[in-house]
Motif scaffolding. Structure first.
Motif, mmCIF file in Angstrom:
data_model
loop_
_atom_site.group_PDB
_atom_site.id
_atom_site.type_symbol
_atom_site.label_atom_id
_atom_site.label_comp_id
_atom_site.label_asym_id
_atom_site.label_seq_id
_atom_site.Cartn_x
_atom_site.Cartn_y
_atom_site.Cartn_z
ATOM 1 N N THR A 29 0.808 -1.213 0.000
ATOM 2 C CA THR A 29 0.000 0.000 0.000
ATOM 3 C C THR A 29 0.844 1.266 0.000
ATOM 4 N N HIS A 51 -3.036 -1.771 -2.873
ATOM 5 C CA HIS A 51 -3.932 -0.620 -2.789
ATOM 6 C C HIS A 51 -3.153 0.691 -2.757
ATOM 7 N N ASN A 52 -3.645 1.666 -3.513
ATOM 8 C CA ASN A 52 -3.178 3.042 -3.434
ATOM 9 C C ASN A 52 -1.690 3.206 -3.762
ATOM 10 N N ASN A 53 -1.205 2.499 -4.754
ATOM 11 C CA ASN A 53 0.171 2.664 -5.217
ATOM 12 C C ASN A 53 0.158 3.560 -6.452
ATOM 13 N N THR A 54 1.220 4.336 -6.641
ATOM 14 C CA THR A 54 1.272 5.296 -7.739
ATOM 15 C C THR A 54 2.570 5.139 -8.510
ATOM 16 N N ASN A 74 -4.927 1.808 -7.750
ATOM 17 C CA ASN A 74 -3.500 1.972 -8.035
ATOM 18 C C ASN A 74 -3.366 2.838 -9.280
ATOM 19 N N THR A 77 -0.072 2.435 -12.241
ATOM 20 C CA THR A 77 0.704 1.319 -11.704
ATOM 21 C C THR A 77 0.432 0.085 -12.550
ATOM 22 N N GLU A 95 -9.818 -1.203 -10.929
ATOM 23 C CA GLU A 95 -8.721 -0.592 -11.682
ATOM 24 C C GLU A 95 -9.210 -0.244 -13.073
#
Length: 109
Positions: A29, A51-54, A74, A77, A95
Motif C-alpha cells: 500500500t 492498494h493506493n500505489n502510484t 492503483n 501502476t 482498476e
C-alpha cells in the motif's frame, strides 16, 4: 507482511524479495515509483491486498494460490497478470484495465 512507503521509497527503486510462501496477508500500500518483483512467491495463505500505489509496478509471475486477491485504486501502476494462478477464493479488481494491452488478466495453462 506489509510493504508501504515507510519501507520503500525512491524513484524507480527495484525490490526483489526472495519469498516462496506467505502464510498470512500481504499488503502492498501507498508506494510511489517502486518496482516490486515477487518472482519466487508461489502461495499467499490469506489476502493479497495491493492498494493506493502510484507510478509503480507489482509482479507475481509464479503465484499459484491465494486466499483472496484485491487490487484497488492503483494510479499509473502496472499490476501483475497472474499467469499461473490456479486458485483464489475471491478476486476483487477496481482498476482501469486496458484491453488493448492484454485481453485477460488471469490466464490458465
Amino acid at each position: 507482511m506489509t510493504l508501504n512507503s515507510s519501507h520503500l521509497s525512491g524513484h524507480d527503486a527495484k525490490v526483489l524479495p526472495t519469498i516462496n510462501t506467505i502464510v498470512q496477508d500481504l499488503n502492498i500500500t501507498s508506494n510511489q515509483y517502486v518496482n516490486l518483483i515477487f518472482n519466487t512467491l508461489t502461495e499467499i495463505g490469506a489476502i493479497l491486498f495491493v492498494h493506493n500505489n502510484t507510478n509503480s509496478a507489482v509482479t507475481f509471475d509464479e503465484l499459484t494460490t491465494a486466499g483472496s486477491i484485491m487490487l484497488m485504486d492503483n494510479i499509473n501502476t502496472t499490476l501483475s497478470w497472474f499467469p499461473t494462478v490456479t486458485r483464489a477464493d475471491e478476486i476483487h479488481l477496481r482498476e482501469y484495465i486496458d484491453p488493448q494491452v492484454r485481453p485477460k488478466r488471469f490466464s490458465h495453462r
